[in-house]
Design an enzyme around this catalytic site. Sequence first.
Site, PDB file in Angstrom:
ATOM      1  N   HIS A   1       0.844  -1.197   0.000  1.00  0.00           N
ATOM      2  CA  HIS A   1       0.000   0.000   0.000  1.00  0.00           C
ATOM      3  C   HIS A   1       0.872   1.238   0.000  1.00  0.00           C
ATOM      4  O   HIS A   1       1.964   1.248   0.568  1.00  0.00           O
ATOM      5  CB  HIS A   1      -0.919   0.004   1.239  1.00  0.00           C
TER       6      HIS A   1
ATOM      7  N   ASP B   1      -8.141  -4.341  -0.476  1.00  0.00           N
ATOM      8  CA  ASP B   1      -8.673  -4.704  -1.791  1.00  0.00           C
ATOM      9  C   ASP B   1      -8.534  -6.195  -2.075  1.00  0.00           C
ATOM     10  O   ASP B   1      -9.234  -6.741  -2.935  1.00  0.00           O
ATOM     11  CB  ASP B   1      -7.953  -3.915  -2.883  1.00  0.00           C
TER      12      ASP B   1
END
Length: 436
Positions: free
Chosen positions: A313, A371
Site C-alpha cells: 500500500h 482490496d
Amino acid sequence: MNESEHKATLSFSDGTPSVEFPILKGSIGPDVIDIRKLYAQTGKFTYDTGFLSTASCASSVTYIDGDQGQLLYRGYPIEQLAVHCEFLEVCYLIYYGELPNASQFEEFKHLVMHHTMVHEQMQFAVRGFRRDSHPMAVLTSLAGSMAAFYPDSLDINSPEQQDISFIRLIAKMPTMVSMAYKYSIGQPNMYPQNDLSYTANFMHMMFATPCEKYTPNPVLVRALDRIFTLHAEHEQNASTSTVRLCGSSGTSPFSAIAAGVACLWGPAHGGANQACLEMLESIQADGGLAKVGEYMEKVKDKNSGVRLMGFGHRVYKNFDPRAKLMQETCREVLAEMGLENDPLFKLAMALEKIALEDSYYVERKLYPNVDFYSGIVQRALGIPTSMFTCVFALARTIGWVSQWKEMIVDPEYKIGRPRQLYTGLTQRQAMPISQR
C-alpha cells in the site's frame, strides 16, 4: 495545530540567505515544516511530485500511521468501528465529529432514509446514456447533475445548506448507484424502501425486481455495511485531494464530489479490488492452486510483466488494518452462501501464505491490503466487477463531503494553486506565417 519551540533552518549554497520556518505539531503524527512564506522570502518553490512529503491542509477527520498499520476515524480505531458500529453511525461520526447516542442516531437515520428518493427527472438523464456505458461514467454525471436538480442548497457559506447537501449526498448516492446498475442490465429502477436499513435498502434497490419480493440476507447486509465502513475515509488520498482542490474554487459540493467520483474511477485508485479479482481469475484459469507458486516466482522477475495485485500500500508500510477485517467478512459471507470451498478464496489464501513466508515479500512488506479480499466478497454478494468502484464511491462519499465541509469552514482555506518546475523553451519570437 501548535507551533513548536523549534525552527527549521534552510541554508543555500547559491548565496541566498538562510531562512527559518516554523515547525507545526499536530495532535499525533509527524511534525510539519510551515513553508508557506518560502517563495516570498527566497523566490524559490519546493518540488514534490505526488505530494509524498507535503501536507496540503490541516485536518481532524482521519489519522493514518502507515508504519504501525493504524487507521483512526476522529480518533476511533477502524477495528472498533467496524465491529461495534453501523455505517450510518460512522457517517455521523465522520461528519459531526462524535459518535451519536441512541436518540441522535434514530433522528439521523430517519433524516437520511427520508431523503433517499431522487428527482424523478434524473431517470431521464440516465436514459440519455448508451446501454453499454460504464456505470462510473453514469454515476459521475448523476453526482454532478445534483447541482441542477437541487439548486436550493448551493450556498456553500450557509451552514444549513452545507448540512442539507451532506444529507442529500449520503442519502441519494445509493439510489444513484443502483440506477446506474439497473440501467446497465436493462432492469427497471427500484424505488427506496425507507423501512429498511441504509445498506439493506441499497441491496434492495440493486437486486430486487417488481416481479417478486426481495428480502436482504442480514449476514450479507452486515458484510456490505462493513465494506462501506472500511472504505468511508482515508485521509488525503487522490480523490479526497481532488474534492478539496475542486471545492476550493467555491464550486458546489455536488460538483466537488463528482470530481472525486471521476478521480476514483482511475484503476490505480478505486479500481484496485477489481484488478485483484481479475488476477485471481486469471490464475484460476491458468491452473489454479497448482500454479500459485509459479505465479509468485514470476512476480519476483521484473522482466516478466507479472504483477501482484492486492498486496502492499502507498501509505501502509506494514499491514493494512482493514485487511484482517475484510478477510473475516469474506469467511462469513462464503460460509453463509455455502461457498467455503470457493476456488478464488482458496487461491487468495495460498497467495497470502506465500507472501507472509517468502523473504522476498516479507522484506518488501508486501502484506495483503483491503482490496485483496473485498473483490471476492462483492462477487459473492452478486455485485459485478463493473460496479466495484461505484460501491467504493458510495462508501467514500461521507469522507469526501466531510473533508469538503472542513475545508469550507477553515478560515485559512484558499483556492488550490500548485506551482511547477518549468522545463520548456525559454521566450522566443512568433513570426508571421509568411516568414516561417
